[in-house]
Design a protein around this motif. Structure first.
Motif, mmCIF file in Angstrom:
data_model
loop_
_atom_site.group_PDB
_atom_site.id
_atom_site.type_symbol
_atom_site.label_atom_id
_atom_site.label_comp_id
_atom_site.label_asym_id
_atom_site.label_seq_id
_atom_site.Cartn_x
_atom_site.Cartn_y
_atom_site.Cartn_z
ATOM 1 N N HIS A 30 0.812 -1.219 0.000
ATOM 2 C CA HIS A 30 0.000 0.000 0.000
ATOM 3 C C HIS A 30 0.842 1.264 0.000
ATOM 4 O O HIS A 30 0.316 2.356 -0.172
ATOM 5 N N MET A 87 -19.592 -1.775 -2.510
ATOM 6 C CA MET A 87 -19.540 -0.348 -2.843
ATOM 7 C C MET A 87 -20.084 -0.146 -4.255
ATOM 8 O O MET A 87 -19.978 -1.026 -5.101
ATOM 9 N N PHE A 135 -12.558 5.291 -3.147
ATOM 10 C CA PHE A 135 -11.710 4.587 -2.182
ATOM 11 C C PHE A 135 -10.211 4.888 -2.332
ATOM 12 O O PHE A 135 -9.582 5.359 -1.378
ATOM 13 N N PRO A 136 -9.618 4.679 -3.520
ATOM 14 C CA PRO A 136 -8.177 4.968 -3.611
ATOM 15 C C PRO A 136 -7.852 6.444 -3.394
ATOM 16 O O PRO A 136 -6.781 6.760 -2.873
ATOM 17 N N GLN A 142 -9.403 8.508 -1.330
ATOM 18 C CA GLN A 142 -9.381 8.715 0.122
ATOM 19 C C GLN A 142 -8.113 8.128 0.730
ATOM 20 O O GLN A 142 -7.474 8.738 1.585
ATOM 21 N N MET A 143 -7.743 6.945 0.269
ATOM 22 C CA MET A 143 -6.570 6.277 0.823
ATOM 23 C C MET A 143 -5.293 7.075 0.561
ATOM 24 O O MET A 143 -4.344 7.008 1.311
ATOM 25 N N HIS A 144 -5.285 7.838 -0.542
ATOM 26 C CA HIS A 144 -4.105 8.633 -0.851
ATOM 27 C C HIS A 144 -4.241 10.063 -0.340
ATOM 28 O O HIS A 144 -3.457 10.939 -0.725
ATOM 29 N N ARG A 200 -10.417 2.591 -11.726
ATOM 30 C CA ARG A 200 -10.060 2.635 -10.309
ATOM 31 C C ARG A 200 -8.538 2.602 -10.132
ATOM 32 O O ARG A 200 -7.989 3.249 -9.245
ATOM 33 N N ALA A 201 -7.872 1.820 -10.976
ATOM 34 C CA ALA A 201 -6.415 1.731 -10.852
ATOM 35 C C ALA A 201 -5.738 3.019 -11.301
ATOM 36 O O ALA A 201 -4.638 3.330 -10.875
ATOM 37 N N TYR A 225 -6.175 7.679 -9.128
ATOM 38 C CA TYR A 225 -5.354 8.508 -8.249
ATOM 39 C C TYR A 225 -4.009 8.864 -8.871
ATOM 40 O O TYR A 225 -3.128 9.399 -8.201
#
Lengths: 395, 361
Positions: free
Chosen positions: B76, B93, B101-102, B104-106, B149-150, B153
């Motif tokens: 991650h 989701m 999701f990604p 927010q994670m970043h 999605r990939a 971000y």
């Protein structure tokens, strides 16, 4: 032709199950429902009195015919032993009526017409309008009394609903206690069972089999045996107290048996497998690729757990939690054996009314309300808890 | 190549300490390139990808990303996007939530999330499906969302593990082009794993052919096809006719090979082989001329065994120099395609179309 033969075969194969379901579930359920509201005693034992009271408007005293009928039928009931059921039933309605009825039945020979005067002379309560109102009310086929009493309400002689007297108002707190205990048992089972199931799901097949056996062996042991074991362990002079004193954690033995604590410990122990098993199967079926995907998207381990693993295992939590909750709500033996008087649950009172006071109406009413309340709670949970609606998570 | 984005140096992976799934891998990825790892299952390509993603640790050797050593950096924190074969969209989701999701994670600021999600969905032409759950989408739509999605971000490197493997042929070809165009637009570096050679040829800047845990050849699609480095590459990429023989004479890159039946063939050679070494001759079916009056460096008598009709062209199966599996590709209207079985023909191919390569050990 082939289709209808197949249908017939299928119907034949499920027929035994269908009969069993009807005989062991649907019929008892309907009987219980009826018992909770049925009111056969006065009608069956005092049919003439019932007839004589039909036209009475409930004011003053009923006609002479009613007095005559009640004396004759009570005496007859005493010979046929039916007086027991009737007096029990009416005594539940108003304490003291048992003695009145038995006294009246025995006094038949000494009473002469006009019966109205001689009955009142025997016992002044026969001159009380409220007693006759009570009798007339119970000539109906159905009564709400048992359900009302189970909700700490009662009927006034005039027939309106009122708060039950304080000493009888024990059932709402009892229901509340039952659901509170069940709720915490469910929470504890999920909190303890989740990491167990997770660990099992990550083990190698061999180790998982051993771990599973450790979960299942207690599961296969009788509830009675497991509860009795806790009874012994938690005694004042039991091993747990011996250990605590041996380690100098406490000086005096701690009272654990006959407390809420003992109820929680024993119930959680008995019910834990019911949450571990569905959780394990959901976790085992969860493709690890989702966690890898979450990691590749930048999620640290705890985010992967919170945002991906936990929501995706929620169906297991919901299934296991629901099972534990349902079973807890009906728990009887464990609280009865290791709990104190204030730790008893609804089932204890259902058994009490069934076996001790032979008041099946109350037993049935409590059972029906327990079923209804549990149904409502589960229905609400379905709307609120996400895992319930997320029925299928297929990778 | 200076300033490579990713380097593998002597990377070896072994699960049991004996069999090496990946062996002494050296690989350098140029910034912005589309590199495909191609090979049969068990060739080590997926393991290599997983080591780069951070889901497997190399047994020995070093992987670097942007000059920084990646060993022991958890997945991650690598900032590498990944697309999985079975999409791995989070089923609980919606499409939009999967894309959020990604971000927010970043730690992308809240205000920037929505425009990025919108742009990513437009990029894969699915803005109308943002509130659907993944289970309500078709396979192709799911994979588009997974790609979005990939990429959403903005990772510099995206790994794709057989992303189109579960789709049918037509959809696969459509998405191949889409992914290729996204790569060109965004300038992102993509490492793509597949066992489908036509997919690799269509999409890649360079292809690394894996076999037995080693890279057999790393080259552009054209070079791989035209000048395979060994017999494995030649057979894995495209169709070819192969003859076993020994190197009879050599003059630089030109050589003569003697087949087991005694025939001599003129061929091109690059491998470092001495006269007398066993070699494999590889001839592409489409480079074979056929008919009564053809002539080239190599001419052989052939017998027509079978005509396979394929719409735009035909394949002829011929008996040539002792082989009964010699295939020649001809246009659909060629007279040879209507000739009866057993017709004697002549096949010919130039020396440059015929490569002498080392046999597979």
């Amino acid at each position: 032709m082939a289709i209808s033969r197949n249908n017939l075969l299928a119907a034949g194969l499920i027929a035994p199950l269908f009969v069993v379901v009807v005989a062991s579930f649907i019929v008892p359920l309907l009987v219980t429902l009826y018992t909770a509201i049925g009111n056969p005693e006065v009608r069956q034992t005092l049919p003439l009195t019932t007839g004589a009271l039909r036209d009475w408007n409930g004011e003053g005293l009923p006609p002479e015919a009613a007095f005559a009928a009640v004396i004759a039928e009570l005496a007859q009931a005493q010979e046929g032993q039916a007086i027991g059921q009737l007096s029990r039933r009416l005594n539940f309605e108003q304490t003291g009526l048992r003695t009145l009825l038995l006294k009246t039945a025995r006094a038949k020979e000494t009473l002469a017409a006009p019966y109205r005067e001689s009955l009142v002379a025997l016992d002044t309560r026969w001159g009380d309008t409220e007693l006759w109102q009570l009798l007339k009310r119970n000539t109906g086929t159905l009564t709400p009394l048992f359900l009302l009493r189970s909700l700490d309400l009662t009927l006034t002689p005039a027939g309106s609903v009122a708060q039950a007297p304080k000493e009888d108002a024990v059932f709402l707190p009892l229901f509340a206690r039952t659901f509170v205990i069940s709720f915490w048992v469910t929470v504890l089972c999920v909190v303890i069972g989740y990491p167990v199931a997770y660990t099992l799901s990550t083990l190698s097949q061999r180790a998982a089999n051993i771990g599973m056996a450790l979960v299942l062996v207690p599961f296969w042991t009788s509830i009675l045996v497991r509860t009795t074991a806790w009874f012994i362990l938690l005694q004042r002079e039991g091993p747990v107290n011996a250990l605590l004193r041996g380690l100098s954690i406490v000086d005096e033995p701690v009272t654990m048996i006959f407390t809420r604590f003992a109820v929680y410990v024993a119930m959680v122990h008995v019910l834990l497998p019911f949450v571990v098993l569905p959780l394990y199967s959901v976790m085992k079926g969860l493709d690890p690729v989702y966690l890898r995907a979450a990691a590749s998207l930048g999620a640290p381990p705890w985010q992967r757990f919170l945002r991906v693993y936990l929501p995706m295992t929620m169906p297991g939590v919901a299934a296991g939690g629901l099972m534990v909750f349902m079973l807890s709500v009906g728990f009887y033996i464990t609280p009865a054996l290791v709990g104190g008087p204030n730790d008893q649950m609804v089932s204890y009172f259902i058994a009490f009314f069934t076996n001790q006071t032979i008041n099946w109406g109350m037993a049935a009413a409590l059972a029906c309300l327990l079923l209804l309340m549990t149904g409502i709670l589960v229905g609400v949970a379905r709307l609120v808890v996400p895992g319930f609606r997320l029925g299928s998570v297929s990778p | 190549m200076h300033d490579p984005i990713v380097t593998f140096e002597q990377v070896t992976k072994s699960y049991d300490g004996r069999t090496r799934v990946v062996e002494a891998l050296d690989l350098r990825l140029a910034r912005g390139e589309f590199l495909t790892m191609l090979g049969p299952s068990g060739s080590g390509k997926t393991t290599t990808l997983m080591m780069l993603a951070g889901f497997e640790d190399p047994t020995s050797g070093t992987i670097t990303l942007e000059g920084k050593k990646l060993n022991h950096v958890p997945a991650h924190r690598r900032g590498i996007g990944m697309v999985f074969q079975n999409y791995a969209l989070f089923p609980h989701m919606t499409v939009a939530e999967n894309l959020v999701f990604p971000l927010q994670m970043h730690g992308v600021p809240k205000a920037e999330i929505e425009p990025k999600v919108k742009r990513a969905l437009e990029m894969v032409r699915l803005p109308h499906l943002r509130d659907r759950k993944p289970t309500q989408l078709s396979g192709g739509q799911q994979q588009r969302v997974a790609v979005a999605r990939a990429l959403v971000y903005g990772p510099k490197l995206v790994l794709m593990d057989e992303p189109l493997g579960a789709l049918d042929k037509q959809l696969r070809e459509e998405l191949q082009l889409e992914i290729k165009h996204l790569h060109e637009e965004l300038g992102v570096t993509i490492v793509y794993v597949t066992h489908d050679q036509s997919e690799a040829l269509t999409m890649s800047d360079r292809i690394a052919v894996f076999h037995h845990g080693r890279v057999q050849q790393l080259a552009t699609p054209a070079e791989l096809y035209e000048r395979p480095a060994n017999a494995f590459v030649a057979s894995f990429i495209g169709e070819n006719n192969r003859f076993n023989g020994t190197l009879a004479a050599r003059d630089g890159t030109a050589c003569r090979v003697r087949l087991s039946g005694g025939e001599e063939v003129a061929a091109a050679i690059e491998a470092d082989l001495a006269v007398g070494a066993p070699v494999v001759l590889s001839v592409r079916p489409e480079r074979v001329a056929i008919g009564a009056h053809v002539s080239a460096d190599n001419c052989f008598a052939a017998e027509l065994l079978e005509v396979i009709y394929l719409g735009d062209h035909c394949k002829l199966r011929l008996r040539v120099a002792g082989s009964e599996a010699f295939i020649a590709k001809v246009p659909a209207g060629d007279p040879a395609t209507i000739a009866p079985r057993g017709t004697p023909l002549t096949v010919a191919w130039p020396a440059q179309a015929c490569r002498a390569i080392p046999p597979l050990d």
